[in-house]
Design an enzyme around this catalytic site. Sequence first.
Site, short mmCIF file in Angstrom:
data_model
loop_
_atom_site.label_atom_id
_atom_site.label_comp_id
_atom_site.label_asym_id
_atom_site.label_seq_id
_atom_site.Cartn_x
_atom_site.Cartn_y
_atom_site.Cartn_z
N GLY A 1 0.82 -1.22 0.00
CA GLY A 1 0.00 0.00 0.00
C GLY A 1 0.85 1.26 0.00
O GLY A 1 2.08 1.20 0.07
N GLN A 2 0.15 2.37 -0.07
CA GLN A 2 0.81 3.68 -0.14
C GLN A 2 1.79 3.87 1.03
O GLN A 2 2.96 4.21 0.84
CB GLN A 2 -0.27 4.76 -0.11
N LEU A 3 1.32 3.63 2.24
CA LEU A 3 2.15 3.78 3.43
C LEU A 3 3.12 2.60 3.57
O LEU A 3 4.29 2.79 3.91
CB LEU A 3 1.26 3.89 4.68
N ASP B 1 -3.09 -12.27 3.83
CA ASP B 1 -4.41 -11.68 4.07
C ASP B 1 -4.59 -11.64 5.59
O ASP B 1 -4.66 -12.70 6.23
CB ASP B 1 -5.48 -12.54 3.40
N TYR C 1 -8.74 -1.78 4.73
CA TYR C 1 -9.69 -1.57 3.63
C TYR C 1 -10.02 -0.09 3.64
O TYR C 1 -10.75 0.39 4.51
CB TYR C 1 -10.93 -2.44 3.86
N THR D 1 -7.22 6.49 12.03
CA THR D 1 -7.65 7.59 11.17
C THR D 1 -8.39 8.70 11.92
O THR D 1 -8.98 8.45 12.98
CB THR D 1 -8.59 7.02 10.08
N ASP D 2 -8.38 9.87 11.33
CA ASP D 2 -9.18 11.01 11.80
C ASP D 2 -10.69 10.73 11.70
O ASP D 2 -11.48 11.40 12.35
CB ASP D 2 -8.83 12.25 10.97
N TYR E 1 -16.54 3.09 7.49
CA TYR E 1 -15.07 3.05 7.57
C TYR E 1 -14.61 3.52 8.95
O TYR E 1 -13.80 2.85 9.61
CB TYR E 1 -14.49 3.93 6.46
N TRP F 1 -5.35 12.38 5.80
CA TRP F 1 -5.07 12.92 4.47
C TRP F 1 -3.69 12.45 3.96
O TRP F 1 -2.81 13.25 3.64
CB TRP F 1 -5.12 14.46 4.51
N1 LIG Z 1 -5.13 7.29 2.81
C1 LIG Z 1 -5.53 8.16 3.70
O1 LIG Z 1 -5.83 9.32 3.42
C2 LIG Z 1 -5.59 7.76 5.16
C3 LIG Z 1 -6.03 8.69 6.11
C4 LIG Z 1 -6.06 8.31 7.46
C5 LIG Z 1 -5.63 7.06 7.85
N2 LIG Z 1 -5.23 6.17 6.89
C6 LIG Z 1 -4.79 4.83 7.34
O2 LIG Z 1 -3.45 4.67 6.95
C7 LIG Z 1 -3.17 3.29 6.71
C8 LIG Z 1 -2.47 3.12 5.37
O3 LIG Z 1 -3.32 3.62 4.34
P1 LIG Z 1 -2.83 3.77 2.84
O4 LIG Z 1 -3.12 5.14 2.42
O5 LIG Z 1 -1.45 3.22 2.69
O6 LIG Z 1 -3.90 2.79 2.14
P2 LIG Z 1 -3.71 1.79 0.91
O7 LIG Z 1 -2.78 2.36 -0.10
O8 LIG Z 1 -5.12 1.43 0.50
O9 LIG Z 1 -2.99 0.53 1.56
C9 LIG Z 1 -3.68 -0.44 2.28
C10 LIG Z 1 -3.15 -1.77 1.85
O10 LIG Z 1 -3.82 -2.78 2.61
C11 LIG Z 1 -4.05 -3.88 1.73
N3 LIG Z 1 -5.12 -4.74 2.23
C12 LIG Z 1 -6.46 -4.58 2.10
N4 LIG Z 1 -7.10 -5.63 2.67
C13 LIG Z 1 -6.13 -6.46 3.16
C14 LIG Z 1 -6.16 -7.70 3.82
N5 LIG Z 1 -7.31 -8.32 4.12
N6 LIG Z 1 -4.96 -8.25 4.19
C15 LIG Z 1 -3.80 -7.66 3.88
N7 LIG Z 1 -3.71 -6.49 3.24
C16 LIG Z 1 -4.87 -5.88 2.88
C17 LIG Z 1 -4.38 -3.25 0.42
O11 LIG Z 1 -4.17 -4.19 -0.63
P3 LIG Z 1 -5.16 -4.22 -1.91
O12 LIG Z 1 -5.17 -2.82 -2.45
O13 LIG Z 1 -4.53 -5.23 -2.78
O14 LIG Z 1 -6.49 -4.63 -1.36
C18 LIG Z 1 -3.40 -2.09 0.37
O15 LIG Z 1 -2.18 -2.46 -0.25
C19 LIG Z 1 -4.52 2.57 6.84
O16 LIG Z 1 -4.63 2.04 8.14
C20 LIG Z 1 -5.54 3.69 6.67
O17 LIG Z 1 -6.75 3.38 7.33
C21 LIG Z 1 -5.18 6.49 5.56
#
Ligand SMILES: NC(=O)c1ccc[n+]([C@@H]2O[C@H](COP(=O)([O-])OP(=O)(O)OC[C@H]3O[C@@H](n4cnc5c(N)ncnc54)[C@H](OP(=O)(O)O)[C@@H]3O)[C@@H](O)[C@H]2O)c1
Length: 281
Positions: free
Chosen positions: A10-12, A36, A61, A101-102, A125, A147
């Site tokens: 994922g992004q992070l 998973d 998710y 998350t916020d 969510y 964000w």
């Molecule tokens: N993005 C934001 O703005 C934001 C804001 C606040 C907090 N956050 C939190 O920051 C964290 C990282 O977010 P991110 O932006 O990096 O999101 P992301 O890019 O969607 O990364 C999440 C990763 O988790 C994977 N994933 C989904 N279901 C899974 C499962 N059952 N088992 C294993 N991996 C699974 C996804 O894979 P697939 O894509 O292949 O399903 C994806 O690679 C998360 O906890 C999110 O809630 C994000």
Amino acid sequence: MKLLITGAGGQLGVDLVRHATAAGDDVTGVDHATLDITARDTVRRLVADLRPDAVINAAAYTAVDACETNVATAHAVNAVAVGHLSEACAEIGAHLVHVSTDYVFDGTLDRPYREDDATNPQSVYGRSKLAGEAAAGPAAAVARTSWVCGEHGNNMVKLVLRLAAEPGRLAFVDDQRGCPTFTADLAPALHRLALERRTGVHHLTNQGAVSWFEFVQEVLGASGHDPARVDPIATSELDPPRPAPRPANSVLDNAVWRDAGLPLLRDFRAPLAELIAALAK
Ligand SMILES: NC(=O)c1ccc[n+]([C@@H]2O[C@H](COP(=O)([O-])OP(=O)(O)OC[C@H]3O[C@@H](n4cnc5c(N)ncnc54)[C@H](OP(=O)(O)O)[C@@H]3O)[C@@H](O)[C@H]2O)c1
């Protein structure tokens, strides 16, 4: 430190693996296809076999609007699976760092949210992520961020750069405020939570609060476009409206981190400029 990073695709997750590897850790990053996190036995077996000092969970998710209809998946990944990780960590004495998350807040407060402010999520969510915080348990570190933008993945910076490359005006909401947070800065802070085995909820964002409209102005300006190309609109003007409500005030006071004497993450404009430079290469 021997580190297991879930959600490593994922992004992070990508930047977490990159940072921890550069810091000299023995890093195992597992993406969704490899692990998973909803598979309880597989999670427990992997953690027991690997015996990491810490696990950072970047898997989630994150499709906020889709969560409104895919309620079971949101709950399974964002809540129940965090319990599996917590249980697996407890069995071998590994420290769990979990990302939240916020969106656990309703956004109605008239000041930045502190860690001990009352939660009241308004979306599926947000509710699933709040349940995930509980599932992580008191021995874990929970880092709430907002964000999120990074080089790998979809985010507002990439969207604005794409839109700005086409002619025409842009419109973004001016009644939702938050702190843009960049994975390049968030990853080292999460790594620190793991290394120092810190516990409890920590708000972790870059500094600088803006509306989405103001953030888009910053992205346009930093990438050599005209910041005046974006117009402010109200959330109520979004057509069609988005299925999941967003908090109007997403600004997180990084109080626990600051009070621990730790250095606040930079003003978001610094990592924004670095990200734009990296994306231009
Ligand atoms: N993005 C934001 O703005 C934001 C804001 C606040 C907090 N956050 C939190 O920051 C964290 C990282 O977010 P991110 O932006 O990096 O999101 P992301 O890019 O969607 O990364 C999440 C990763 O988790 C994977 N994933 C989904 N279901 C899974 C499962 N059952 N088992 C294993 N991996 C699974 C996804 O894979 P697939 O894509 O292949 O399903 C994806 O690679 C998360 O906890 C999110 O809630 C994000």
